[in-house]
Design an enzyme around this catalytic site. Structure first.
Site, mmCIF file in Angstrom:
data_model
loop_
_atom_site.group_PDB
_atom_site.id
_atom_site.type_symbol
_atom_site.label_atom_id
_atom_site.label_comp_id
_atom_site.label_asym_id
_atom_site.label_seq_id
_atom_site.Cartn_x
_atom_site.Cartn_y
_atom_site.Cartn_z
ATOM 1 N N ASP A 38 0.815 -1.143 -0.070
ATOM 2 C CA ASP A 38 0.068 -0.135 0.069
ATOM 3 C C ASP A 38 0.902 1.114 0.218
ATOM 4 O O ASP A 38 2.035 1.157 0.484
ATOM 5 C CB ASP A 38 -0.829 -0.001 1.333
ATOM 6 C CG ASP A 38 -2.037 0.739 1.024
ATOM 7 O OD1 ASP A 38 -3.145 0.184 0.909
ATOM 8 O OD2 ASP A 38 -2.174 2.170 0.916
ATOM 9 N N ASP A 64 3.745 2.430 -4.294
ATOM 10 C CA ASP A 64 2.817 3.398 -4.903
ATOM 11 C C ASP A 64 2.622 2.518 -6.377
ATOM 12 O O ASP A 64 3.649 2.370 -7.250
ATOM 13 C CB ASP A 64 3.259 4.749 -5.567
ATOM 14 C CG ASP A 64 2.361 5.582 -6.203
ATOM 15 O OD1 ASP A 64 1.474 4.942 -6.813
ATOM 16 O OD2 ASP A 64 2.845 6.482 -6.317
ATOM 17 N N VAL A 65 1.400 1.965 -6.722
ATOM 18 C CA VAL A 65 1.126 1.160 -7.714
ATOM 19 C C VAL A 65 1.420 1.811 -9.135
ATOM 20 O O VAL A 65 1.378 1.071 -10.089
ATOM 21 C CB VAL A 65 -0.342 0.240 -7.557
ATOM 22 C CG1 VAL A 65 -0.419 -0.473 -6.453
ATOM 23 C CG2 VAL A 65 -1.254 1.355 -7.714
ATOM 24 N N TYR A 157 -14.040 7.171 -13.656
ATOM 25 C CA TYR A 157 -13.878 5.781 -12.487
ATOM 26 C C TYR A 157 -14.666 4.825 -13.550
ATOM 27 O O TYR A 157 -13.743 3.781 -13.581
ATOM 28 C CB TYR A 157 -14.659 6.097 -11.649
ATOM 29 C CG TYR A 157 -14.573 4.918 -10.328
ATOM 30 C CD1 TYR A 157 -13.352 4.739 -9.511
ATOM 31 C CD2 TYR A 157 -15.748 4.125 -10.224
ATOM 32 C CE1 TYR A 157 -13.528 3.702 -8.761
ATOM 33 C CE2 TYR A 157 -15.553 3.028 -9.171
ATOM 34 C CZ TYR A 157 -14.488 2.632 -8.650
ATOM 35 O OH TYR A 157 -14.535 1.795 -7.636
ATOM 36 N N LYS A 161 -12.480 1.252 -14.671
ATOM 37 C CA LYS A 161 -13.102 -0.082 -14.228
ATOM 38 C C LYS A 161 -13.727 -1.042 -15.305
ATOM 39 O O LYS A 161 -13.377 -2.180 -15.320
ATOM 40 C CB LYS A 161 -14.096 0.096 -13.105
ATOM 41 C CG LYS A 161 -13.575 0.642 -11.769
ATOM 42 C CD LYS A 161 -12.493 -0.104 -11.192
ATOM 43 C CE LYS A 161 -12.132 0.401 -9.928
ATOM 44 N NZ LYS A 161 -10.878 -0.423 -9.108
ATOM 45 N N THR A 194 -16.522 0.965 2.981
ATOM 46 C CA THR A 194 -15.324 1.052 3.202
ATOM 47 C C THR A 194 -14.902 2.612 3.153
ATOM 48 O O THR A 194 -15.697 3.515 2.875
ATOM 49 C CB THR A 194 -14.157 0.459 2.130
ATOM 50 O OG1 THR A 194 -14.274 1.208 1.136
ATOM 51 C CG2 THR A 194 -14.949 -0.967 1.984
HETATM 52 P P1 NAD Z 1 -10.277 2.168 0.478
HETATM 53 O O1 NAD Z 1 -10.024 3.684 0.165
HETATM 54 O O2 NAD Z 1 -10.544 1.802 1.785
HETATM 55 O O3 NAD Z 1 -8.859 1.399 0.246
HETATM 56 C C1 NAD Z 1 -8.178 1.556 -0.900
HETATM 57 C C2 NAD Z 1 -6.541 1.455 -0.584
HETATM 58 O O4 NAD Z 1 -5.631 1.757 -1.739
HETATM 59 C C3 NAD Z 1 -6.082 2.382 0.356
HETATM 60 O O5 NAD Z 1 -5.290 1.499 1.514
HETATM 61 C C4 NAD Z 1 -5.017 3.286 -0.238
HETATM 62 O O6 NAD Z 1 -4.206 3.880 0.711
HETATM 63 C C5 NAD Z 1 -4.668 2.366 -1.212
HETATM 64 N N1 NAD Z 1 -4.161 3.269 -2.259
HETATM 65 C C6 NAD Z 1 -4.484 4.342 -3.114
HETATM 66 N N2 NAD Z 1 -3.625 4.752 -4.005
HETATM 67 C C7 NAD Z 1 -2.543 3.891 -4.006
HETATM 68 C C8 NAD Z 1 -1.532 3.885 -4.718
HETATM 69 N N3 NAD Z 1 -1.107 4.981 -5.826
HETATM 70 N N4 NAD Z 1 -0.499 3.028 -4.591
HETATM 71 C C9 NAD Z 1 -1.003 1.992 -3.754
HETATM 72 N N5 NAD Z 1 -2.074 2.012 -2.728
HETATM 73 C C10 NAD Z 1 -2.735 3.019 -3.043
HETATM 74 O O7 NAD Z 1 -11.112 1.513 -0.730
HETATM 75 P P2 NAD Z 1 -11.999 0.080 -0.965
HETATM 76 O O8 NAD Z 1 -13.215 0.394 -0.814
HETATM 77 O O9 NAD Z 1 -11.297 -0.898 -0.061
HETATM 78 O O10 NAD Z 1 -11.543 -0.134 -2.401
HETATM 79 C C11 NAD Z 1 -10.725 -1.050 -3.052
HETATM 80 C C12 NAD Z 1 -10.852 -1.409 -4.364
HETATM 81 O O11 NAD Z 1 -12.333 -1.728 -4.437
HETATM 82 C C13 NAD Z 1 -10.741 -0.156 -5.280
HETATM 83 O O12 NAD Z 1 -10.135 -0.467 -6.406
HETATM 84 C C14 NAD Z 1 -12.156 0.273 -5.384
HETATM 85 O O13 NAD Z 1 -12.280 1.040 -6.527
HETATM 86 C C15 NAD Z 1 -12.788 -1.150 -5.532
HETATM 87 N N6 NAD Z 1 -14.313 -0.660 -5.269
HETATM 88 C C16 NAD Z 1 -14.617 -0.293 -4.155
HETATM 89 C C17 NAD Z 1 -16.106 -0.106 -3.937
HETATM 90 C C18 NAD Z 1 -16.624 0.128 -2.482
HETATM 91 O O14 NAD Z 1 -17.898 0.314 -2.670
HETATM 92 N N7 NAD Z 1 -15.945 0.257 -1.732
HETATM 93 C C19 NAD Z 1 -16.939 -0.639 -5.124
HETATM 94 C C20 NAD Z 1 -16.346 -1.325 -6.121
HETATM 95 C C21 NAD Z 1 -15.023 -1.209 -6.196
#
Ligand code: NAD
Length: 269
Positions: A38, A64-65, A157, A161, A194
């Protein structure tokens, strides 16, 4: 009883929060050695400490991805420490909402695409060779319901996706044609409670108020089941795709959304 992914090595990007954290915890509980990666150097080590405290194996690698050189280092570190990679969960992502696409800056478009799409590409570019060396495995890419249908305030977004969804299918076909034993699938969460929702800038929430989006409130209106999912609900799907229970599953999409993709269901009084 041996865990469902016992003896496997798993890398989870964005593992310091939300869905990634739940995935890291569940895979570790089910016997995998987990690399939590992360950008967040504070929360990442905390997640790893709690996994270890529960008696499971995990390490944190700050990453950083979007950084290509860092991907090369992370994968070489994984190889040095664990000798293999069986499960790659490309999960790190952000969401940027705008009332209208004309208000989105090119810088924001690019930032979101860099994390949500370039980050997934780089995970495969650098992770796949080690997985091939390891004799097979499972790649799981975190897409979204927004990768299957449009959402008015989330056009950028959705673009990232939707791309991840088809990228997963194409890599699944490449791996099948190589006969390398690697399966590739995408996961499509609906509204999951989340921290991501709180990070979407206020004012762009499309709720007519200058307040952050409340996932529970939104899910109550938009989700046939009538409530938001939890990170664990997604982790359970990822575990299935990571484990041998899904050995005949590749190139597909696992939708976990309380019924949103299927249709609308007005509640009976
Ligand atoms: P979150 O914000 O709780 O977690 C995301 C994590 O990614 C964080 O820990 C953040 O620090 C990390 N991150 C951000 N930029 C980064 C980078 N450049 N390099 C490395 N790490 C990085 O969000 P989440 O809800 O757990 O989301 C996780 C995945 O699920 C995402 O891809 C999101 O698009 C997807 N998603 C979430 C939901 C939802 O409703 N929560 C719905 C559909 C898809």
């Amino acid at each position: 009883m041996a865990g469902q992914v016992a003896g496997k090595v798993a890398l989870v990007t964005g593992g310091a929060s939300g869905i990634g954290q739940a995935v890291a915890e569940l895979l570790a509980e089910e016997g995998a050695a987990v690399i939590v990666s992360d950008i967040d150097e504070l929360r990442g080590p905390e997640v790893v400490a709690s996994i270890r405290k529960a008696g499971h194996e995990a390490i944190f690698l700050q990453q950083d991805v979007t950084s290509e050189p860092r991907w090369a280092d992370v994968i070489s570190d994984v190889e040095k420490r664990f000798g293999r990679l069986d499960i790659l969960v490309s999960n790190a992502g952000i969401g940027i909402a705008v009332p209208s696409i004309v208000e989105m800056s090119l810088a924001d478009w690019r930032r979101q695409t860099a994390i949500n799409l370039d980050g997934v590409f780089l995970s495969v570019k650098y992770g796949l060779p080690l997985m091939r060396k390891s004799g097979g495995g499972s790649i799981i890419m975190m897409s979204s319901l927004a990768g299957l249908r449009g959402s008015a305030t989330l056009a950028g977004y959705c673009a990232t996706k939707g791309s991840v969804r088809l990228f997963a299918k194409a890599i699944a076909m490449e791996c099948a044609s190589f006969g390398d034993g690697i399966r590739v699938n995408s996961v499509h969460p609906g509204i999951i409670d989340t921290p991501i929702w709180g990070k979407i800038p206020t004012g762009a929430a499309g709720n007519g108020r200058n307040a952050p989006i409340d996932p529970e409130e939104r899910a109550k209106l938009a989700t046939p089941l009538g409530y938001a999912g939890q990170a664990w609900d997604i982790a359970a799907g990822v575990l299935y795709l990571a484990s041998d229970a899904s050995r005949y599953v590749t190139g597909t999409e696992l939708v976990i959304d309380g019924g949103m993709y299927a249709g609308a269901a007005a509640r009976q009084p």
